[in-house]
Design an enzyme around this catalytic site. Structure first.
Site, PDB file in Angstrom:
ATOM      1  N   ASN A   8       5.263  -5.842   6.287  1.00  0.00           N
ATOM      2  CA  ASN A   8       5.922  -7.144   6.370  1.00  0.00           C
ATOM      3  C   ASN A   8       6.786  -7.386   5.145  1.00  0.00           C
ATOM      4  OD1 ASN A   8       5.310  -8.269   8.886  1.00  0.00           O
ATOM      5  ND2 ASN A   8       3.205  -8.595   8.228  1.00  0.00           N
ATOM      6  N   ASN A   9       7.017  -6.307   4.388  1.00  0.00           N
ATOM      7  CA  ASN A   9       7.836  -6.421   3.186  1.00  0.00           C
ATOM      8  C   ASN A   9       9.318  -6.316   3.586  1.00  0.00           C
ATOM      9  OD1 ASN A   9       9.330  -5.787   0.864  1.00  0.00           O
ATOM     10  ND2 ASN A   9       7.502  -4.986  -0.160  1.00  0.00           N
ATOM     11  N   LYS A  12      11.546  -3.766   1.761  1.00  0.00           N
ATOM     12  CA  LYS A  12      11.388  -2.373   2.197  1.00  0.00           C
ATOM     13  C   LYS A  12      12.160  -2.142   3.493  1.00  0.00           C
ATOM     14  CE  LYS A  12       6.720  -0.972   0.631  1.00  0.00           C
ATOM     15  NZ  LYS A  12       5.428  -0.483   1.181  1.00  0.00           N
ATOM     16  N   ASP A  68       1.343   5.352   3.474  1.00  0.00           N
ATOM     17  CA  ASP A  68       0.150   5.146   2.667  1.00  0.00           C
ATOM     18  C   ASP A  68       0.326   5.938   1.376  1.00  0.00           C
ATOM     19  OD1 ASP A  68      -2.433   3.749   2.755  1.00  0.00           O
ATOM     20  OD2 ASP A  68      -3.263   5.734   2.407  1.00  0.00           O
ATOM     21  N   GLY A 149       0.745  -2.038  -9.509  1.00  0.00           N
ATOM     22  CA  GLY A 149      -0.326  -1.045  -9.412  1.00  0.00           C
ATOM     23  C   GLY A 149      -0.549  -0.306 -10.721  1.00  0.00           C
ATOM     24  N   TYR A 150      -0.541   1.011 -10.652  1.00  0.00           N
ATOM     25  CA  TYR A 150      -0.844   1.857 -11.812  1.00  0.00           C
ATOM     26  C   TYR A 150       0.407   2.195 -12.630  1.00  0.00           C
ATOM     27  CZ  TYR A 150      -5.268   2.621  -9.302  1.00  0.00           C
ATOM     28  OH  TYR A 150      -6.470   2.453  -8.655  1.00  0.00           O
ATOM     29  N   ARG A 177       7.466   7.459  -3.289  1.00  0.00           N
ATOM     30  CA  ARG A 177       7.837   6.722  -2.071  1.00  0.00           C
ATOM     31  C   ARG A 177       9.291   7.003  -1.706  1.00  0.00           C
ATOM     32  NH1 ARG A 177       6.341   2.620  -3.859  1.00  0.00           N
ATOM     33  NH2 ARG A 177       4.171   2.600  -3.303  1.00  0.00           N
TER      34      ARG A 177
END
Ligand code: IMP
Length: 191
Positions: A8-9, A12, A68, A149-150, A177
């Site tokens: 739902n981004n 993106k 993912d 995130g990281y 990605r």
């Protein structure tokens, strides 16, 4: 042709839509009224991407692609891997996850790690996967504030900066990605 991107981004979706042939019309999960959490119960990154794409195909009838991502640390036998989002617990907190990772790694001299993104595509009753990998290392402390995130503890191989110290454009060019999306786009452009 309608193709669902299992997200739902809106950013993106816009990014990928701009790269693929205009006869392919990308839809979000909201566009197809898929409002529930899609199960992600597999024990591999690839398995979860495939599970999500198949879920949309099986329950909503649309061809779909789903991604993912996980961070795999060599000295931790590939952890946190598929469990990257909830490594430090169900609260899915990025700071907690980084703190736990740095603790688990301790003073280990082997800090090699890689980000891996798998995109699974169900199209015309065929399943394909596209994998993007970014190799690098885990820093000893957090550096930078961008990204998510990281990012503050991951430094791509051969570079001075962590992902959190670079622009989004730079991260997308060398990142996991971006590489997986490029492979997907190449494939869609051959259709
Ligand atoms: P997802 O599959 O894209 O939801 O990613 C799962 C988890 O991996 C996220 O919650 C983050 O903890 C981590 N992750 C995924 N992509 C990145 C990234 O580009 N940088 C840093 N962490 C990431």
């Amino acid at each position: 042709m309608k193709l669902v991107f299992a997200t739902n981004n809106a950013n993106k979706i816009r990014e990928v839509q701009a790269l693929i042939p205009s006869h392919i019309n990308l839809l979000s999960l909201t566009d197809i009224n898929c409002l529930e959490d899609i199960p992600e119960t597999q024990d591999t990154i690839e398995g979860n991407a495939i599970q999500k794409a198949n879920y949309v195909k099986d329950n909503y009838g649309f061809d779909c692609f789903a991604d993912d991502t996980g961070l795999e640390v060599d000295a931790l036998n590939g952890a946190p891997g598929v469990y990257s989002a909830r490594y430090a617990g169900p609260q899915r907190d990025a700071t907690d996850n980084m703190t736990k990772l740095l603790q688990d790694l301790g003073s280990s001299s082997n800090r090699d790690a890689q980000f891996k993104t798998v995109i699974a595509l169900t199209l015309n009753n065929k399943l394909d996967t596209f994998t993007g990998i970014c190799e690098g290392e885990i820093t000893k402390a957090q550096h930078g504030t961008d990204g998510f995130g990281y990012d503050p503890i991951f430094r791509p191989q051969g570079l001075k900066n962590t992902f959190a110290e670079m622009s989004l454009t730079e991260k997308n060019t060398i990142g996991h990605r971006g590489k997986a999306v490029a492979l997907l786009v190449d494939y869609l452009n051959t259709l």
